[in-house]
Design an enzyme around this catalytic site. Structure first.
Site, PDB file in Angstrom:
ATOM      1  N   ARG A  53      -3.758  22.759   4.202  1.00 17.77           N
ATOM      2  CA  ARG A  53      -5.072  22.665   3.558  1.00 17.77           C
ATOM      3  C   ARG A  53      -5.217  23.552   2.322  1.00 17.77           C
ATOM      4  O   ARG A  53      -5.701  23.104   1.279  1.00 17.77           O
ATOM      5  CB  ARG A  53      -6.186  23.051   4.546  1.00 17.77           C
ATOM      6  N   LYS A  82      17.506  34.970  -2.479  1.00 19.44           N
ATOM      7  CA  LYS A  82      18.566  35.773  -3.125  1.00 19.44           C
ATOM      8  C   LYS A  82      18.165  37.241  -3.171  1.00 19.44           C
ATOM      9  O   LYS A  82      18.890  38.077  -3.705  1.00 19.44           O
ATOM     10  CB  LYS A  82      18.814  35.280  -4.551  1.00 19.44           C
ATOM     11  N   HIS A 131      -8.785  36.012   4.206  1.00 18.45           N
ATOM     12  CA  HIS A 131      -8.620  34.637   3.706  1.00 18.45           C
ATOM     13  C   HIS A 131      -9.937  34.256   3.018  1.00 18.45           C
ATOM     14  O   HIS A 131     -10.683  33.393   3.472  1.00 18.45           O
ATOM     15  CB  HIS A 131      -8.306  33.715   4.884  1.00 18.45           C
TER      16      HIS A 131
HETATM   17  N1   CP Z   1      -7.260  26.758   6.984  1.00 25.08           N
HETATM   18  C1   CP Z   1      -6.035  27.005   6.513  1.00 25.08           C
HETATM   19  O1   CP Z   1      -5.758  28.096   5.956  1.00 25.08           O
HETATM   20  O2   CP Z   1      -5.167  25.972   6.690  1.00 25.08           O
HETATM   21  P1   CP Z   1      -3.668  25.941   6.175  1.00 25.08           P
HETATM   22  O3   CP Z   1      -2.913  26.996   6.956  1.00 25.08           O
HETATM   23  O4   CP Z   1      -3.164  24.557   6.460  1.00 25.08           O
HETATM   24  O5   CP Z   1      -3.667  26.275   4.717  1.00 25.08           O
END
Ligand code: CP
Length: 316
Positions: A53, A82, A131
């Protein structure tokens, strides 16, 4: 160079303004309006950990806005194998691109990259840290459903120890006065330093291992996957795997407008019977990643989003 590393990089006013921008961009994300605001710009996608995503919605966002994308691709086929350091990789990609979206297994890696880059860095997940671009799409989804971010009752459930999405989200929600319930097995509880931070800011927090007893009062239930890859010992994972699984039958007493969210991928936290209920919102949530990331890239690149984008009638 400014970037987005944690939610502390945004004020509440900036969050609201970015969500308003994102809402205006819905027709562009759906492809019913063409608006090449980022024509000539290049996004560097540096994903040192798997992603579907985050990586694809960043790419979609840039392309829908007329820009282009270069990808590190599979780390196994890059010069990382490397022995190239993160510092050196960032120096290269900094020269190739105008903005970088980065995911890395090491907590703090995004800040490290930001400190040495001349282009903006968007943290797409740093280990069990943060995040924040996910938080922006989560906030967008919550506001879309409830019309506000303020004073809601939110349950965050599952792996709160290693889940970076809930680390970023809990900070943002409490800043808007939401009451947050952390539901997890005790071994996966929210890190105490985050709890202490939130409490010192006056947040209303409850900790529990009983998810089901909080369903009837929730406005949002945010499920998370148990982050198998972050457990130092697989036998510890086995003890908590499958700890929580929501079924449609668990939702009988839920408020009509309660929404169920999940950053995805789900493993077995949400039974498919939930998908057809009025509460399921996780696939729309994933789509909202496109508008949230469009708004963030425009903001970091100093591009103003016009206020008069023609709606496609699809609503918010
Ligand atoms: N929600 C999310 O971070 O999904 P992915 O790990 O697929 O990027």
């Amino acid at each position: 160079m400014p970037g987005l590393i944690t939610m502390d990089d945004l004020t509440n006013e900036e969050i609201i303004s970015l969500l308003d921008d994102a809402e205006r961009l819905l027709p562009v994300a759906r492809g019913t309006q063409y608006l090449p605001l980022l024509q000539g710009k290049i996004l560097g996608n540096l994903f040192f950990e798997p992603s579907t995503r985050t990586r694809m919605s960043f790419e979609t966002a840039m392309k829908r806005l007329g820009g282009d994308v270069v990808n590190l691709g599979d780390v196994k086929n890059s010069s990382v194998v490397k022995g190239e350091t993160l510092f050196d990789t960032i120096q290269m990609v900094d020269g190739y691109t105008d903005i970088i979206a980065m995911r890395h297994p090491r907590q703090g890696a995004a800040q490290y990259a930001c400190d040495s880059a001349t282009v903006p860095i968007l943290n797409g997940g740093d280990g069990a840290g943060n995040h924040p671009t996910q938080t922006m799409l989560d906030l967008f989804t919550i506001r879309q459903a409830h019309g506000t971010l303020e004073n809601l009752n939110i349950v965050l459930a599952g792996d709160l120890r290693y889940g970076r999405t809930v680390h970023s989200l809990s900070h943002a929600l409490t800043r808007f006065g939401c009451e947050v319930t952390f539901a997890s097995p005790s071994s996966l509880s929210m890190p105490q330093e985050i709890i202490s931070d939130l409490r010192s800011e006056g947040a209303k927090i409850t900790e529990t291992d009983d998810l089901l007893s909080h369903i009837s009062t929730a406005d949002v239930i945010y499920m998370t996957r148990i982050q198998k890859e972050r457990f130092p010992d697989e036998s510890e994972y086995a003890k908590v795997a499958g700890a929580y699984k929501l079924h449609a039958r668990d939702l009988a007493d839920a408020k009509a407008e309660m929404i169920i969210m999940h950053p995805l991928p789900r493993v077995n936290e949400i039974d498919p019977t939930v998908d057809k209920t009025r509460h399921a919102r996780y696939f729309e949530q994933a789509f909202n990643g496109v508008v949230a990331r469009m708004a963030l890239m425009c903001w970091l690149l100093g591009v103003t989003i016009p206020s008069d984008i023609k709606s496609d009638g699809g609503g918010a």
